[in-house]
Scaffold this motif. Structure first.
Motif: not given
Length: 482
Positions: A23-25, A37-47, A178-184, A186-188
């Motif tokens: 949601s934050r992404a 840069h990455s889909l919201p699901a990748f932000h959730g998985r990284f968290a 660290r969640i910003t539109p530019e945060f990678r 998916r790569n992380a």
């Protein structure tokens, strides 16, 4: 807090962290996920990964350190006078652990522990009444050590829960910053996932190293107490707890190889021929019926095979072959165990060989048949050479399974350690003697017990040699196709 409850709490936190980070992404992109840069699901998985991995790492390290700390706390209440004659501090610590576990169960049942901890006889009677496992008789010192161990363990688990949950929440906080539109993301996520996969692939290697190291360390202790020359070159196996033992390995090696060879003589031809039939000749309907029936053999418990050998196969071989031909009158024999073990490992050869033969490209069969070869010639000259590495692997798996079997040998072959060519005499194997030497309340300070580790290491080396021989055979006879 129990470890199971703690793990459930961590999973719930990770699930909530996944939803919050996702949601934050979306919020950081003002609802337009295309700018991320990455889909919201990748932000959730990284968290979720950032929350669970530190907590699990803390959990593992904490439990390892806790075991040593609890032992130290218990030892602080004990003295050399608390060790009975002929026992060791390890046995006393085992009694302390059992007392601590029993006290914990009684406390969970609402029992007042104060009168019991003050009266060792009453505590022993209560444990017997409740059916708890007991070792030696409780003493004031062992009870005090057990109470201290239980209290320390409870405090440690509470602290572990707090630290693990705090680390998980801290991981979530760092990710959210660290969640910003530019945060990678998916790569992380892929980088962390790659590290987890590499760690998982190293588990087998580290496990093998740990097994070999533990066996080697105890084997060195054994050879410090018993001559290596007598172990490797003596033909007499006669362990006697208390001294005067003869611990020659050759009768056990001979029995192991004898039983395994008979098992493979039964399993390999039957399994390989059935695999060829199912893969090359049988119809789909026949294959769908026969293959599951063969694979059922792999699901039968080995104790059932052992009883089958003891009650049915052994008496039949004795009455129909051994006694009429003058080979002996015992129903427990190498032939009994070998035949039943061969039946048991047929699915390992058949099922794996069938899958390997089916994996051979159909174009190779078509080319051979197009050149005028018969189906049998195609199988013999084309299909089997192409499938040889897999078939050798299946045979090796069957051999390893036969070498490591215990229950069938105990019930079918007996426990006599002897060198004999007569397949209708009782013999035993390395695995059976490993179990017998470690059965009961044994102490790891006598050669009669430590010999089990030397036997285990020898069995490991024997299996390693089988793998090396299989690799040599595969490299020499393997057919390679473009």
């Amino acid at each position: 807090m129990s470890l199971g409850l703690l793990f459930l709490i961590l999973l719930a936190l990770c699930t909530a962290g996944y939803m919050i980070a996702r949601s934050r992404a979306v919020t950081s992109a003002r609802g337009d996920t295309r700018v991320l840069h990455s889909l919201p699901a990748f932000h959730g998985r990284f968290a979720a990964l950032a929350m669970i991995l530190p907590a699990v790492a803390i959990l593992i390290v904490w439990l390892v350190v806790e075991s040593f700390a609890l032992r130290g706390v218990a030892l602080s209440h004990l003295s050399p006078e608390d060790v009975p004659d002929g026992a060791s501090m390890d046995l006393v610590m085992a009694d302390v652990t059992r007392i601590a576990e029993g006290l914990g169960k009684l406390q969970a049942a609402g029992v007042d522990l104060a009168p019991l901890t003050a009266d060792p006889a009453a505590l022993k009677a209560r444990f017997s009444e409740a059916g708890f496992a007991q070792g030696g008789d409780p003493t004031p010192h062992t009870i005090a050590a057990a109470v201290s161990m239980r209290d320390t363990a409870a405090t440690s688990r509470l602290a572990l829960s707090v630290v693990a949950i705090a680390a998980s929440l801290a991981g979530l906080g760092l990710v959210l910053r660290r969640i910003t539109p530019e945060f990678r993301a998916r790569n992380a996520t892929e980088f962390v996932s790659m590290g987890l996969l590499i760690g998982a692939s190293l588990i087998a290697v580290l496990t093998t190293v740990g097994i070999v190291a533990s066996l080697a360390s105890e084997t060195i202790r054994f050879f410090q107490l018993y001559p290596a020359w007598d172990f490797f070159f003596s033909a007499d196996w006669n362990p006697k707890f208390g001294g005067g033992s003869s611990l020659g390995i050759w009768p056990l090696i001979w029995g192991t190889l004898y039983v395994s060879v008979i098992a493979l003589l039964v399993a390999v031809p039957v399994g390989l021929f059935s695999a060829v039939y199912l893969a090359e000749y049988a119809s789909k309907r026949t294959r769908g019926i026969v293959k599951p029936l063969i694979e059922i053999l792999a699901g039968i418990p080995t104790i059932v095979y052992g009883l089958f050998a003891l009650v049915t196969v052994g008496p039949l071989l004795r009455d129909w072959i051994a006694i009429p031909m003058g080979f002996g009158n015992s129903s427990s024999s190498v032939m009994t165990a070998g035949l039943v073990m061969g039946i048991m490992v047929i699915p390992f050869v058949s099922s794996l060989s069938d899958d390997i033969i089916n994996a051979v490209p159909q174009s190779l069969r078509d080319g051979s048949l197009g050149l005028g070869a018969t189906p049998s010639e195609t199988i013999r000259q084309v299909v089997l050479p192409a499938a040889l590495p897999g078939i050798v692997g299946a045979v090796l798996l069957a051999a390893s399974r036969a070498i490591g079997e215990t229950m069938i040998v105990v019930l079918g072959a007996g426990a006599a350690a002897q060198l004999s060519l007569n397949p209708f005499e009782a013999m035993t194997t390395v695995t059976v003697k490993i179990v017998s030497q470690l059965t009961g309340d044994t102490e790891f300070n006598s050669p009669e017990t430590l010999v089990a580790f030397a036997l285990g290491l020898t069995l490991f080396v024997l299996t390693l040699m089988l793998n090396i021989i299989a690799l040599i055979i595969v490299r020499k006879y393997r057919e390679q196709y473009e």
